[in-house]
Scaffold this active site. Structure first.
Site, short mmCIF file in Angstrom:
data_model
loop_
_atom_site.label_atom_id
_atom_site.label_comp_id
_atom_site.label_asym_id
_atom_site.label_seq_id
_atom_site.Cartn_x
_atom_site.Cartn_y
_atom_site.Cartn_z
CG ASP A 29 27.36 -13.33 -10.91
OD1 ASP A 29 27.73 -14.53 -11.01
OD2 ASP A 29 27.64 -12.46 -11.75
CG ASN A 31 29.80 -17.16 -12.78
OD1 ASN A 31 29.02 -16.20 -12.77
ND2 ASN A 31 29.47 -18.37 -13.23
CG ASP A 33 26.91 -15.79 -15.01
OD1 ASP A 33 26.57 -15.21 -13.95
OD2 ASP A 33 26.59 -16.99 -15.26
CG ASP A 37 26.99 -18.07 -9.08
OD1 ASP A 37 27.26 -17.82 -7.89
OD2 ASP A 37 27.62 -17.56 -10.03
CG ASP A 106 10.66 -24.13 -4.86
OD1 ASP A 106 9.54 -24.67 -4.95
OD2 ASP A 106 10.81 -22.91 -4.68
CG ASP A 214 5.58 -24.16 -7.67
OD1 ASP A 214 5.61 -23.01 -7.22
OD2 ASP A 214 5.19 -24.43 -8.82
CD GLU A 273 3.15 -21.63 -4.47
OE1 GLU A 273 3.31 -20.44 -4.76
OE2 GLU A 273 3.32 -22.56 -5.28
CG HIS A 346 9.45 -16.80 -5.86
ND1 HIS A 346 8.98 -17.46 -4.74
CD2 HIS A 346 8.96 -17.48 -6.93
CE1 HIS A 346 8.25 -18.50 -5.12
NE2 HIS A 346 8.22 -18.53 -6.43
CG ASP A 347 5.44 -16.39 -7.25
OD1 ASP A 347 6.19 -16.18 -8.23
OD2 ASP A 347 5.07 -17.54 -6.92
#
Length: 574
Positions: A29, A31, A33, A37, A106, A214, A273, A346-347
């Site tokens: 990150d 910034n 928040d 990003d 993606d 995907d 995928e 990520h899954d």
């Protein structure tokens, strides 16, 4: 689009490449928040270049309401403000290319967000020109609209509940294989396909180097959308036989190749995928002569620790099952096609916690699995944090989770299905996708150096000891081990293209195989356990191990007659 090796062609560049997946929300990150990003990714490009990877794959950064963390796209040509701007994307792309790497986007085109203008138009009336861009159906005959059981078919969603949602304004149901906020596009409509290809060309013209697609084998459905079987303990039917690698999938992918990739001079890469894909289907999808995709992501091996009740019925891994599965895929795609090699993404939960020992032998088990994976034939994928041995997180309650799949499962399992909350939470801790989505641990400082603010999901509390700075400075560095594996693939044709032969397939804890090309041969042996392992009574294998030259191992000293806990050795043999 490149091709794999054949007598008429040079081996494709990606046979010697390694891909690194960035999940932007959790990477870095810039910034404050609390959400990763593009600026954060730009700041870490040197880390990726030093690791040695060839391709950076970005999970979705498009405009999105974020119901499924970006896999619900509302505008394919805009960067979501959460992540930055299109100008920052161009800066990122330039930085990746300047460091000699490629950037893959993606591609999520089985479905869009329900806030995409296409769906907003489609839902506006039954006679809208875009009505047929999605799958709309009346209630089941004999039922009143909205009544339980009135859904057009009994299909269940991947995220719990029915795969159909009623639109009260037009009194019809729309199909969504995932969340209700992710309506499925109707690829039977040629206008849909052309709109998708036009968007893909826009990104390739901008300079991206390919796409990871995907659930791309879900895009072709049986237009009848018939009922599927209902499994014991399930509330909804399984319609997968009507949409997994459906009736026109090869037509669509070949058309996509013609419309987007044909004639391009750049060395692009396409990765499909494909949940539920078989070896025979994968050979078709990745056959260079058919011009569909370069390689597929299959899921057989990451389902081997699922019990009879599926993903949330965790039973643990029997190594023999994994060896049988990987051996089948290595043999099946040896002549035609190409494997994607992965254990993390990520899954999936964190590799070292799922299949290794994330406490006493975290370094050893992380590096063992890395070596076993990278020495197979195929293109290896490294998921962010894997290269420093990140682990699963100690989620204490359902409130700690952010993943829609995990949260929906908890409430369905503890509600209609009547399971005990403590047991449901146990399996969520092991298998939830959120394990892969906790922030990357860069430093031992506040919030692991991920953000100066409050992270969108809690940082794993082990970050003071498990982080990139500490690992890279350690005598036993997971990062440096990955560096050497990647360098080995770049330099050694045996690793890239050698024939694969599995050894000792029935042994419960020994993972052994050879790679051979011309006069070169490598032997890889690994002890997938926390106990010392004597080699089996196999004279030939014992001679190879004792007579081989150690290229890389995770114990670093002179090899012993036995394999130590979670030890792996890569040996050059005569």
């Amino acid at each position: 689009m490149s091709t794999t090796n054949s007598p008429e062609t040079e081996p494709a560049w990606w046979t010697g490449a390694v891909v690194y997946q960035v999940y932007p929300r959790s990477f870095a990150d810039s910034n404050g928040d609390g959400i990763g990003d593009l600026g954060g990714i730009i700041s870490k490009l040197d880390h990726l270049a030093e690791l040695g990877v060839d391709v950076v794959w970005l999970s979705p950064i498009y405009s999105s309401p974020q119901h499924d963390n970006g896999y619900d796209i509302s505008d394919y040509r805009r960067i979501d403000p959460t992540f930055g701007t299109l100008e920052q994307f161009d800066e990122l792309l330039e930085g990746v290319h300047r460091r000699g790497m490629k950037l893959v986007m993606d591609l999520v085109v089985n479905h869009t967000s329900n806030e995409h203008p296409w769906f907003v138009e489609s839902a506006s009336s039954t006679d809208n020109p875009k009505r047929d861009w999605y799958w709309w159906r009346d209630a089941r005959e004999g039922f009143d609209t909205g009544e339980k059981g009135a859904e057009p078919s009994n299909w269940g969603s991947a995220f719990s509940g029915p795969a159909w949602t009623l639109d009260p304004a037009t009194n019809q149901y729309y199909l969504h294989l995932f969340a209700p906020e992710q309506p499925d596009l109707n690829w039977e409509n040629p206008e849909v396909r052309q709109a998708v290809y036009e968007m893909m060309n826009w990104w390739v013209d901008r300079g991206v180097d390919g796409f990871r697609m995907d659930v791309i084998n879900f895009i072709s459905k049986d237009p009848a959308l018939p009922d599927g079987p209902v499994q014991p303990g399930k509330l909804w039917g399984d319609g997968s036989q009507y949409f997994v690698s459906g009736p026109r999938i090869h037509d669509y992918l070949q058309e996509m190749h013609r419309e987007v990739f044909e004639g391009r001079k750049a060395e692009l890469i396409t990765v499909g995928e494909m949940p539920g894909v078989t070896i025979d289907e994968a050979k078709l999808f990745t056959d260079p002569a058919r011009r569909e995709v370069d390689m597929v992501f299959q899921f057989e091996h990451v389902g081997l620790d699922h019990g009879p009740g599926g993903k949330w019925d965790y039973k643990g891994l029997d190594l023999r099952d994994l060896k049988t599965s990987w051996n089948r895929w290595q043999k099946g795609l040896a002549g035609t096609g190409w494997n994607s090699l992965y254990l993390n993404n990520h899954d999936q939960p964190r590799l070292v916690s799922r299949f290794g020992n994330d406490e006493a032998f975290r370094y050893e088990s992380a590096t063992l699995w890395a070596a076993l994976l990278h020495l197979h034939r195929g293109t290896p994928y490294v998921y962010q944090g894997e290269e420093i041995g990140m682990t699963n997180a100690p989620f204490e309650s359902v409130e700690d989770f952010r993943d829609i799949e995990s949260i929906n499962h908890f409430y369905e399992a503890t509600g209609p299905l009547g399971h005990k909350p403590a047991e449901v939470l146990r399996n969520l801790r092991i298998m939830s996708r959120d394990n892969a989505r906790t922030p990357v641990q860069w430093t031992a400082g506040e919030q692991a150096g991920f953000t100066s603010g409050t992270p969108w999901i809690a940082v794993n509390p082990n970050y003071p000891t498990v982080n990139a700075d500490t690992d890279r400075a350690a005598d036993q560095s997971v990062f440096r081990f990955y560096q050497r594996l990647i360098e080995l693939r770049h330099k050694d044709e045996v690793v890239r293209l050698g024939e694969f032969v599995m050894l000792a397939e029935d042994h419960p804890t020994l993972y052994a195989f050879t790679r051979t090309l011309g006069g070169g041969s490598l032997l890889i042996v690994g002890n997938v356990s926390g106990d010392t392992l004597s080699l089996p009574d196999d004279a030939e294998l014992a001679d190879q191990v004792s007579g081989g030259t150690l290229i890389l191992g995770n114990y670093g000293d002179e090899p012993t007659p036995e394999l130590r806990p979670w030890e792996v050795r890569i040996l050059r043999t005569a």
